[in-house]
Design an enzyme around this catalytic site. Structure first.
Site, PDB file in Angstrom:
ATOM      1  N   CYS A   1     -29.536 -10.109   5.840  1.00 38.61           N
ATOM      2  CA  CYS A   1     -30.392 -10.160   4.644  1.00 38.61           C
ATOM      3  C   CYS A   1     -29.960  -9.160   3.569  1.00 38.61           C
ATOM      4  CB  CYS A   1     -31.842  -9.867   5.015  1.00 38.61           C
ATOM      5  SG  CYS A   1     -32.598 -11.083   6.078  1.00 38.61           S
TER       6      CYS A   1
ATOM      7  N   VAL B   1     -29.170 -10.133  -0.242  1.00 37.20           N
ATOM      8  CA  VAL B   1     -30.131  -9.833  -1.310  1.00 37.20           C
ATOM      9  C   VAL B   1     -29.462  -9.084  -2.455  1.00 37.20           C
ATOM     10  CG1 VAL B   1     -32.176  -8.467  -1.877  1.00 37.20           C
ATOM     11  CG2 VAL B   1     -32.185  -9.930   0.130  1.00 37.20           C
TER      12      VAL B   1
END
Length: 503
Positions: free
Chosen positions: A147, A151
């Protein structure tokens, strides 16, 4: 000093008092209040509320994308899975896989922390590649993301190029990569993305010379026995083949007393040669969607997606597909194997006929299990697939419609979780449940017997070594199902005249 097993240890008075005291902070409610709420969660009224929730997921039957990418990478010889993300994420992937396979799982993390989230993870990538190459000497890095890297928008391709330009790793070292954000998709999508990345990198610019081999892709398959069983069947048919992303030795290696970092997997030579095969057969549609498109478009090769070969019907289709592609005859040994399984099904049919099942798992596995349960005369009732989509839902209903006598009660639930399944089990009980080890909590709540099939299986040993594919796999599954039924029958009748030595 006496070392006690934790089961006995936690029954000591001092530990029981500790748990009672601890409960004051964790659950400051009376037994009556807890029981009242518990009973309410078993009602139709609560089920309606449960199925209307949108902002919360409770125990989904899936893992995140990078876990699938790591599993795929472990299927290639001399390859180190390299995950650009936080150390904790990679520790989770490794522990999840090692608890299932009971094997050490090598994987590297770039150990991104708060500063990398602000300034980017380039320095983490550079340092990670340098250290991992110096320590572990891989012949290929298979790079994926978590993640955090996704991101902030880290550019894997640019980072890898910079590492090679600076001489951190050799220019000719294969470094396929895949973007695998954890906040979307699931482990099957991560597997697919990584496999596509590896195949496209390894065969880029190669000239195709069509041969007689066929490629096999098992997809996100965590049964080492399945790989060996498929290879055995192909060898019996004398079919030259390459199994891509073969984890059978990587995650089920012999113990000689010395640790080997890269004990097995598809060799890099086989990987490059796969472009020359006459066709590729994928045994899982939903974890090879991108890979299949790549093979068809870039290799100009026939790509055949067949149902996961669980049970008689699906195994027949697998063997017929291999025969059609290669012209090889079906050997007598496989014909006899099929006959023995059919005979075994007849022997056990009376005990499984009419039994009602709940199933939860990955899309391809569920489709295979649905087909097999119908062959056994079982009744699939609840089919829950957290990472299923509308295509899966349609295919599942098509299978159920094939056998209207046994399939008419089946209802398919996509994008639902284990807490949804709990409501279904209380409001519309079944006889048996098929799922992974996390379903153990459902067994504890409902008392419905659990047949452990899928991933992960943490609380039983060696089950991944037994194939569930092919005729031998059908026999293994049949044995597991019917003996669970018989175990329950013995428990129910132990104080009655129906308790018997013979079943």
């Amino acid at each position: 000093m006496k070392v006690q097993d934790h089961v006995k240890l936690y029954r000591r008075e001092d530990y029981e008092k500790l748990f009672r005291d601890k409960r004051e902070f964790e659950c400051p409610y009376s037994e009556e209040e807890v029981k009242k709420v518990d009973e309410y969660t078993k009602t139709e009224e609560y089920k309606e509320k449960n199925f209307n929730r949108k902002a919360l997921t409770i125990n989904p039957a899936k893992a995140c994308q990078p876990l699938g990418a790591v599993l795929c990478a472990l299927g290639f010889k001399d390859t180190m899975p390299f995950v650009h993300g936080s150390q904790g994420c990679v520790a989770y992937f490794r522990s999840h896989l090692s608890r299932h396979f009971k094997e050490p799982v090598p994987a590297v993390s770039t150990s991104m922390t708060e500063d990398a989230a602000v300034f980017g993870g380039l320095s983490n990538m550079i340092e990670g590649l340098e250290n991992a190459y110096a320590l572990y000497k891989p012949k290929m890095f298979a790079i994926s993301t978590t993640c955090m890297a996704e991101v902030i928008g880290d550019d894997l391709n640019a980072f890898i190029k910079k590492a090679k330009q600076q001489g951190i790793i050799p220019e000719d070292l294969p470094t396929p990569y895949a973007n695998t954000p954890s906040f979307t998709g699931s482990h099957i999508n991560g597997y697919d993305a990584m496999l596509k990345g590896i195949l496209s990198y390894a065969t880029q610019g190669l000239r195709t010379i069509k041969g007689e081999k066929i490629n096999l892709i098992l997809g996100f398959d965590t049964y080492s026995g399945n790989y060996r069983e498929i290879r055995r069947m192909l060898n019996l048919m004398e079919v030259p083949h390459i199994i891509l992303a073969d984890i059978s030795d990587s995650l089920d290696s012999p113990n000689y007393g010395d640790y080997e970092m890269y004990p097995g997997g598809t060799s890099l030579e086989e990987l490059k040669d796969s472009i020359n095969s006459k066709a590729t057969i994928a045994l899982q549609k939903y974890s090879t969607l991108k890979t299949g498109e790549f093979i068809k478009e870039s290799w100009g090769q026939s790509f055949v997606n067949i149902p996961y070969p669980v049970g008689i019907r699906n195994t027949d289709l697998f063997i017929d597909t291999v025969k059609e592609l290669t012209g090889k005859e079906i050997p007598q040994e496989l014909i006899e194997e099929r006959g023995r399984v059919v005979d075994a099904i007849i022997d056990s049919y009376a005990y499984i006929h009419g039994k009602r099942f709940a199933l939860i798992g990955d899309p391809d596995l569920l489709l295979g299990l649905l087909s097999f349960i119908l062959e056994l005369g079982g009744i699939p009732v609840h089919i829950v697939c957290t990472n299923g989509d509308e295509d899966f839902e349609r295919e599942a209903y098509e299978i159920l419609k094939r056998e209207p006598l046994f399939g008419s009660e089946g209802k398919v639930y996509i994008k639902k979780d284990m807490w949804h399944l709990r409501s279904l089990l209380f409001t519309e009980p079944v006889d048996l449940m098929i799922g992974n080890s996390y379903c153990k909590a459902l067994w504890k709540d409902t008392g419905i017997p659990l047949i452990r099939v899928g991933f992960p299986i943490f609380d039983r040993h060696h089950m991944h070594r037994y194939p569930i594919l092919g005729y031998q796999g059908a026999l293994n599954l049949l044995t597991l199902i019917v003996n669970t039924v018989l175990d329950e029958l013995d428990r129910e009748t132990k104080d009655s005249p129906s308790f018997d030595v013979i079943r």
